[in-house]
Scaffold this active site. Sequence first.
Site, PDB file in Angstrom:
ATOM      1  N   CYS A   2       0.842  -1.183   0.000  1.00  0.00           N
ATOM      2  CA  CYS A   2       0.000   0.000   0.000  1.00  0.00           C
ATOM      3  C   CYS A   2       0.883   1.240   0.000  1.00  0.00           C
ATOM      4  O   CYS A   2       2.076   1.149   0.265  1.00  0.00           O
ATOM      5  CB  CYS A   2      -0.890  -0.009   1.220  1.00  0.00           C
ATOM      6  SG  CYS A   2      -1.871  -1.520   1.331  1.00  0.00           S
ATOM      7  N   TRP A  78      -3.763  -1.674  -1.501  1.00  0.00           N
ATOM      8  CA  TRP A  78      -3.778  -2.888  -2.320  1.00  0.00           C
ATOM      9  C   TRP A  78      -4.319  -3.970  -1.393  1.00  0.00           C
ATOM     10  O   TRP A  78      -3.679  -4.342  -0.405  1.00  0.00           O
ATOM     11  CB  TRP A  78      -2.382  -3.245  -2.810  1.00  0.00           C
ATOM     12  CG  TRP A  78      -2.397  -4.408  -3.761  1.00  0.00           C
ATOM     13  CD1 TRP A  78      -2.663  -4.368  -5.102  1.00  0.00           C
ATOM     14  CD2 TRP A  78      -2.150  -5.778  -3.450  1.00  0.00           C
ATOM     15  NE1 TRP A  78      -2.598  -5.630  -5.632  1.00  0.00           N
ATOM     16  CE2 TRP A  78      -2.288  -6.517  -4.644  1.00  0.00           C
ATOM     17  CE3 TRP A  78      -1.846  -6.451  -2.281  1.00  0.00           C
ATOM     18  CZ2 TRP A  78      -2.116  -7.898  -4.694  1.00  0.00           C
ATOM     19  CZ3 TRP A  78      -1.675  -7.832  -2.333  1.00  0.00           C
ATOM     20  CH2 TRP A  78      -1.809  -8.535  -3.535  1.00  0.00           C
ATOM     21  N   ASN A 104       0.691  -0.657   6.177  1.00  0.00           N
ATOM     22  CA  ASN A 104       1.147  -1.412   5.004  1.00  0.00           C
ATOM     23  C   ASN A 104       1.824  -2.665   5.519  1.00  0.00           C
ATOM     24  O   ASN A 104       2.728  -2.585   6.346  1.00  0.00           O
ATOM     25  CB  ASN A 104       2.146  -0.566   4.201  1.00  0.00           C
ATOM     26  CG  ASN A 104       2.737  -1.341   3.043  1.00  0.00           C
ATOM     27  OD1 ASN A 104       2.109  -2.274   2.529  1.00  0.00           O
ATOM     28  ND2 ASN A 104       3.938  -0.984   2.640  1.00  0.00           N
ATOM     29  N   GLY A 105       1.385  -3.828   5.031  1.00  0.00           N
ATOM     30  CA  GLY A 105       1.981  -5.087   5.495  1.00  0.00           C
ATOM     31  C   GLY A 105       0.891  -6.079   5.839  1.00  0.00           C
ATOM     32  O   GLY A 105      -0.282  -5.862   5.504  1.00  0.00           O
ATOM     33  N   GLU A 490       8.329 -13.563 -20.478  1.00  0.00           N
ATOM     34  CA  GLU A 490       7.987 -12.168 -20.205  1.00  0.00           C
ATOM     35  C   GLU A 490       6.841 -11.697 -21.117  1.00  0.00           C
ATOM     36  O   GLU A 490       5.940 -10.977 -20.680  1.00  0.00           O
ATOM     37  CB  GLU A 490       9.227 -11.276 -20.378  1.00  0.00           C
ATOM     38  CG  GLU A 490       8.999  -9.794 -20.218  1.00  0.00           C
ATOM     39  CD  GLU A 490       8.522  -9.374 -18.824  1.00  0.00           C
ATOM     40  OE1 GLU A 490       8.520 -10.209 -17.911  1.00  0.00           O
ATOM     41  OE2 GLU A 490       8.121  -8.208 -18.681  1.00  0.00           O
TER      42      GLU A 490
END
Length: 617
Positions: A2, A78, A104-105, A490
């Site tokens: 985040c 997120w 965040n985490g 990729e």
Amino acid sequence: MCGLFAYVGSVNAVPILLDGLRSVEYRGYDSAGISVITESGSIETRKRGDHKASLNNLHSAVTDDQLFGLVGIGHTRWATHGVVNHANSHPHSSVDGSISIAHNGIIENFLDIRDELLDSGVELSSETDSEVIAHLAGNYLATGHSLRDSLVKTVGQLKGNMVVIAVATSEPSKVVGLRLGNAGGIVVGKNEDSAFMASDTVALLSHTAEVVYLESGQVVEIESGSFRLFDFNGKPIEGKSVKTDQSFRAAQKGKYPDFMSKEIAEQPEAIQRAIAGRVNLVSGELEMPEITLSANQIRSIDRVLITGMGTSLHAGMFGASMIESLARIPASAENSSELRYRNPVIGSNTLIIAVTQSGETADTLAAMEYASQQGSCQIAVLEQEGSQAARIADFTLPIHAGQEIGVASTKTMIASMTTLLELSIFLARVRSVIDVDRVKQLVEQISTLPSLVASTLDRNGETSDVAKHLAKFTDLLYLGRGSQLPIALEGALKMKELAYIHAEGYPAGEMKHGVNALLGADMPTVVCAPNNHLYEKMLSNISEVKARGGEVMAIVSDSDDTLERIVDQVIRIPDCSEFLQPFLTLVPLQLLAYTTALELGRDPDQPRNLAKTVTVE
Ligand code: M6R
């Protein structure tokens, strides 16, 4: 993953917070929210959980109600725990409204803590793990603890890696932030009458020329024009100031419709910067001033293990094939999330190379920590020189691609590949595996790379028709061999993340061992088939796909006059030496994914469910 931003100063925090959140929005865009301490001393929170529209909608909401305060925190999310909605958006507050936090985490023991809170009668208003921080810290505040002590005591009860920022009504002139483990960074800066915190230096560039990176186990208090750092025991710490790289300011779209097309177009310059100071055309040498290992130390390396995630892993796979073939050191590349948990045998003669543009990817950092404990020498190939990876590694090789904003990596991949190619020549030379003349020849060839990539980009139009066609399918196959395999992988990754089309990247030789069963008219195959020592082998694989009714789109060398008679569509790249070909085949695959995404109405800069920097595992 985040984004966090905090401000304390003498002017309204609200527009500054929104502006800061815009800079860290690439880290997550599921929701956006801010909390400010108003003139009456209470905390006012506004948030929106409207996916990509969140920040714009939040902007309208705070403008409409003229929210004002001199101290505040902000968050872009997120989602990890709980769906994307208003309730799960940050910041979260305690029941009595005394504290508001943004996080965040991941809190690994969140379910236990949540149950304890529910048992004690607390009513939770979200499904997030983060909310428990507000309630636990609120309890400490209620018993007279300072905001800093309350946060430190709270994270003492939590397991996991995290960054938390908070405001409290009991200390209305400050924001406190802390970091525990590797859940992305937190950067602190100040100017005359303001102070700031952010997840990323880029958000502070317009406010300050110097920043301090918070380490794990540190807590910071910011107030108007000042900040103070402490360890978790309350002991003051002297933070190390780092000058910010103001060139990051260039992160504007300019004439481009989106960041991704801009960053694809910037690849020749990115390569040019990655070779500047290393490729010396005058002396014909390849210099690597950043690596100060002695020749004996370099000769004692008996294995190279490259690690990274996603696109960086693909760059690492290319690097491993170059190091093995040029420097003749056994080399492989491995996904960091696997490496970190499988108890690998690595030691002092293993050279670990971490490829990570952000330098903050949680799994890559954990793999690096593991390698440090085993006594391996580590090189970090990265863009963000102030990142955590730079601090863990013994040596850093900056790729100098320039700030990449698009969630899908493009120019950072090509610049990482360039840097790894240079490293392989450097290792080969120091180990005397190649002679001066060969180095000179390689150096001359590398110096042509920017113009080769530029001329590949100029053929942009060739991919448009193919992209329009591919947009009609739900499944695609990408094939490559040798150093073209990471490029095929990729290409498939780009198509998945941007166009949301299922695409598999595969070693072409593996097809007969199962995947051929999928071949048919409903699944086109994209092949990387430039003229190289595996061309004949690719030709056979292509014929096998055609024989089973599959359409084939081939990336071929300019001088190839065979494949256009066999496949359905060709995309041409300039002729060049084999070890440069992967740089050129990569470009049309990026363009294919980009154009297909546009064709399907996707946003190429902010694909769904993703974030630029993955700071949780
Ligand atoms: O910052 P990193 O290079 O460590 O990021 C690793 C991956 O998350 C990243 O390469 C990702 O796969 C790409 N952004 C996808 O385009």
